[in-house]
Scaffold this active site. Structure first.
Site, short mmCIF file in Angstrom:
data_model
loop_
_atom_site.label_atom_id
_atom_site.label_comp_id
_atom_site.label_asym_id
_atom_site.label_seq_id
_atom_site.Cartn_x
_atom_site.Cartn_y
_atom_site.Cartn_z
N THR A 137 0.82 -1.22 0.00
CA THR A 137 0.00 0.00 0.00
C THR A 137 0.86 1.27 0.00
OG1 THR A 137 -1.65 -1.24 1.25
CG2 THR A 137 -1.88 1.15 1.24
N ALA A 141 -2.82 4.88 -3.05
CA ALA A 141 -3.62 3.72 -3.47
C ALA A 141 -3.42 2.49 -2.60
CB ALA A 141 -3.29 3.36 -4.92
N SER A 143 -6.44 -0.53 -2.73
CA SER A 143 -7.14 -1.55 -3.54
C SER A 143 -6.64 -1.57 -4.98
CB SER A 143 -8.64 -1.26 -3.57
OG SER A 143 -9.15 -1.22 -2.27
N THR A 340 -7.57 -19.93 -5.17
CA THR A 340 -7.92 -18.50 -5.16
C THR A 340 -9.39 -18.28 -4.79
OG1 THR A 340 -6.26 -18.15 -6.86
CG2 THR A 340 -7.87 -16.39 -6.55
N GLY A 366 -25.95 -5.03 25.82
CA GLY A 366 -26.14 -3.66 26.29
C GLY A 366 -24.92 -3.11 27.00
N GLU A 390 -5.50 -7.34 3.51
CA GLU A 390 -5.46 -8.49 2.59
C GLU A 390 -6.58 -8.42 1.55
OE1 GLU A 390 -3.08 -11.37 2.77
OE2 GLU A 390 -2.23 -9.56 3.61
N GLY A 391 -6.90 -7.21 1.14
CA GLY A 391 -7.99 -6.99 0.18
C GLY A 391 -9.29 -6.77 0.93
N THR A 392 -9.94 -5.64 0.65
CA THR A 392 -11.20 -5.35 1.35
C THR A 392 -12.27 -6.37 0.93
OG1 THR A 392 -11.97 -3.94 -0.45
CG2 THR A 392 -10.69 -2.86 1.31
N GLN A 394 -14.97 -5.75 -0.57
CA GLN A 394 -15.42 -5.47 -1.95
C GLN A 394 -14.44 -6.06 -2.97
OE1 GLN A 394 -15.17 -3.07 0.43
NE2 GLN A 394 -17.31 -2.59 0.80
C1 LIG Z 1 -4.37 -1.84 10.33
C2 LIG Z 1 -4.00 -1.99 8.89
C3 LIG Z 1 -2.94 -2.81 8.54
C4 LIG Z 1 -2.56 -2.92 7.22
N1 LIG Z 1 -1.47 -3.69 6.88
C5 LIG Z 1 -1.01 -3.68 5.62
C6 LIG Z 1 0.22 -4.35 5.28
O1 LIG Z 1 0.84 -5.02 6.11
N2 LIG Z 1 0.70 -4.21 4.02
C7 LIG Z 1 0.04 -3.48 3.05
O2 LIG Z 1 0.54 -3.42 1.95
N3 LIG Z 1 -1.13 -2.87 3.34
C8 LIG Z 1 -1.66 -2.94 4.59
N4 LIG Z 1 -2.82 -2.28 4.90
C9 LIG Z 1 -3.52 -1.53 3.86
C10 LIG Z 1 -4.78 -2.23 3.37
O3 LIG Z 1 -4.45 -3.38 2.64
C11 LIG Z 1 -5.55 -1.20 2.56
O4 LIG Z 1 -6.11 -0.27 3.47
C12 LIG Z 1 -6.62 -1.81 1.71
O5 LIG Z 1 -6.04 -2.51 0.65
C13 LIG Z 1 -7.59 -0.77 1.14
O6 LIG Z 1 -6.89 0.24 0.48
P1 LIG Z 1 -7.20 1.78 0.78
O7 LIG Z 1 -7.21 1.96 2.25
O8 LIG Z 1 -6.29 2.61 -0.02
O9 LIG Z 1 -8.70 1.99 0.28
P2 LIG Z 1 -9.19 2.26 -1.20
O10 LIG Z 1 -8.51 1.35 -2.14
O11 LIG Z 1 -9.10 3.71 -1.47
O12 LIG Z 1 -10.71 1.82 -1.10
C14 LIG Z 1 -11.68 2.61 -0.42
C15 LIG Z 1 -13.01 1.86 -0.49
O13 LIG Z 1 -13.41 1.67 -1.86
C16 LIG Z 1 -13.62 0.29 -2.12
N5 LIG Z 1 -13.20 -0.03 -3.48
C17 LIG Z 1 -12.00 0.25 -4.04
N6 LIG Z 1 -11.96 -0.22 -5.30
C18 LIG Z 1 -13.15 -0.84 -5.53
C19 LIG Z 1 -13.71 -1.54 -6.64
N7 LIG Z 1 -13.04 -1.72 -7.79
N8 LIG Z 1 -14.97 -2.03 -6.52
C20 LIG Z 1 -15.67 -1.87 -5.36
N9 LIG Z 1 -15.18 -1.22 -4.28
C21 LIG Z 1 -13.95 -0.72 -4.36
C22 LIG Z 1 -12.77 -0.44 -1.10
O14 LIG Z 1 -13.25 -1.75 -0.86
C23 LIG Z 1 -12.93 0.45 0.13
O15 LIG Z 1 -14.11 0.16 0.79
C24 LIG Z 1 -3.27 -2.21 6.20
C25 LIG Z 1 -4.36 -1.41 6.57
C26 LIG Z 1 -4.73 -1.31 7.88
C27 LIG Z 1 -5.92 -0.42 8.22
#
Ligand SMILES: Cc1cc2nc3c(=O)[nH]c(=O)nc-3n(C[C@H](O)[C@H](O)[C@H](O)COP(=O)(O)OP(=O)(O)OC[C@H]3O[C@@H](n4cnc5c(N)ncnc54)[C@H](O)[C@@H]3O)c2cc1C
Length: 413
Positions: A137, A141, A143, A340, A366, A390-392, A394
């Site tokens: 990350t 960016a 996702s 996968t 409560g 690890e991927g949201t 969505q």
């Molecule tokens: C506590 C914590 C630990 C983490 N550890 C790591 C780590 O060790 N290594 C690492 O690399 N990252 C790590 N991350 C990052 C995490 O993987 C990202 O936060 C996550 O991939 C989402 O990216 P973003 O926050 O930029 O959200 P965005 O990508 O900006 O997404 C915002 C929202 O839009 C939705 N969205 C985005 N694209 C689409 C689509 N095409 N279709 C539908 N919905 C979509 C997403 O699901 C999300 O709800 C960590 C995050 C946290 C909070």
């Protein structure tokens, strides 16, 4: 053939994990939640010694080579799921502090050559606990990664020179500052090539030009550090690019795909972790209900049950069915079958289930659920991350849909 019972070979490790979860994690769970960035060294030291004695590591199926020599099916990944579930039942933030192989080691396992596995993973069996991390990350960016990677890696003689910034790196501080660990930095060797130009590089602790610049303050998993890392003309040896030499070729998709296989191994691990929190919550909920004279009458027809009974049973069904899906994904890993679909499905389901169960338990109980005197409110806070990293939810749903419909990323995004 897949079996849903705990393999006999795993029982011993799971009993040990249960003892640790109950006696080393639960009693200090609140302390490490309230003292963010304090490191649970007692737990870490104990786990380091125990895991070394067992010959394996956290998320690393190190026991695999030994198991090959033994009779019967391989069970390294299934063991990891069982241990992860139990330790996360104890405390998920502390489980994330387990030394001996985290996400970084999982990437080395998925994409590294035998020589690289030996070179980078041996440190986990050394005298001191060592950590590793995985940095994909970036500030612009999450996702959209890896297509949007802006961190660059340029070959200069026998070295790579890395420049860029990574954010939200789990265990990054422990890997780079608190131990002689390493971080997998995803960088592009060809900014014009999009995803095809992205490669994983191993940056070891102490490398000049690689610096931790921020420690996050978080909603949950507060025992686990999450950091930003800046790379400024950070020089690493040529051999620290993960994979065989051909992954160096620009636009060669093989190296990229190999490294992305990391997620097939780690998503079910996150699912197992989520289910550990969900089980802890459900057990506590039933315990409180029983103390107040509410028993779940399992034998009754559904129409004669109270709404509360139906809700608890529905939670149990969610928990159990998602666990079976998670085990399937891990069994496929052990069998070296494509996983996968099951990996992303288990991650989606577990992310939903843990949020639903922890939220509903807080609601049903409560003030008891909301009070800091109990751990329920903490588990509610700890739950949400499972639907994010690890991927949201969505993004994993998109992966599931693509797998089922046989669509490419361009056809469905
Ligand atoms: C506590 C914590 C630990 C983490 N550890 C790591 C780590 O060790 N290594 C690492 O690399 N990252 C790590 N991350 C990052 C995490 O993987 C990202 O936060 C996550 O991939 C989402 O990216 P973003 O926050 O930029 O959200 P965005 O990508 O900006 O997404 C915002 C929202 O839009 C939705 N969205 C985005 N694209 C689409 C689509 N095409 N279709 C539908 N919905 C979509 C997403 O699901 C999300 O709800 C960590 C995050 C946290 C909070």
């Amino acid at each position: 053939m897949i079996s849903f019972e705990m393999p006999e070979k795993i029982e011993h490790a799971v009993v040990l994990a249960e003892t640790i979860a109950e006696n080393m994690m639960r009693p200090v769970s609140r302390h490490f939640d309230e003292n963010e960035h304090e490191i649970p060294w007692d737990y870490i030291e104990f786990m380091h010694t125990s895991l070394k004695a067992l010959g394996g590591g956290g998320m690393t199926p190190d026991g695999e080579k030994k198991e090959k020599k033994k009779e019967g099916p391989r069970i390294s990944f299934q063991r990891m799921a069982f241990q992860t579930e139990v330790l996360s039942w104890g405390d998920v933030g502390m489980w994330l502090c387990t030394p001996g192989g985290g996400l970084g080691a999982a990437a080395v396992n998925a994409a590294g050559t035998d020589e690289q596995k030996a070179r980078f993973l041996a440190r986990h069996r050394g005298e001191k606990p060592v950590f590793d991390a995985f940095a994909l990350t970036e500030p612009h960016a999450g996702s959209a990664m890896p297509a949007e990677v802006r961190t660059t890696s340029v070959k200069d003689g026998e070295e790579w020179v890395l420049n860029g910034e990574k954010i939200f790196v789990t265990a990054g501080n422990k890997a780079l500052v608190d131990s002689e660990g390493f971080v997998i930095i995803w960088a592009t060797i060809d900014p014009e090539a999009g995803r095809a130009g992205v490669r994983p590089f191993v940056v070891e602790a102490g490398t000049p030009g690689c610096k931790v610049t921020k420690l996050e303050h978080k909603l949950g998993i507060r025992a686990s550090d999450t950091v930003s890392i800046v790379l400024e003309d950070c020089r690493i040896p040529f051999e620290n690019i993960l994979g065989s030499p051909e992954v160096v070729k620009k636009k060669d998709k093989k190296g990229f795909k190999g490294a992305m296989a990391t997620f097939d191994a780690t998503r079910p691990v996150v699912a197992a972790s989520a289910l550990g929190i969900a089980r802890a919550t459900l057990e506590k909920l039933k315990e409180y209900l029983a103390e107040h004279g509410v028993e779940i009458r399992y034998g009754l027809p559904r129409s004669r049950m109270t709404n509360l009974e139906r809700e608890v049973i529905d939670m149990e069904v969610m928990l159990r069915s998602t666990w079976l899906l998670t085990l399937k994904a891990m069994w496929q890993m052990d069998e070296k079958k494509p996983n996968t679909l099951a990996a992303s499905m288990s991650k989606v389901r577990a992310g939903d289930v843990v949020v639903k169960i922890t939220q509903r338990a807080v609601e049903l109980l409560g003030p008891l659920g909301y009070s800091r005197e109990q751990l329920l409110e903490k588990w509610f806070r700890d739950a949400k991350i499972n639907d994010l990293y690890e991927g949201t939810g969505q993004i994993n749903r998109l992966i599931v849909a693509r797998q089922i419909l046989e669509y490419t990323r361009h056809e469905l995004s």
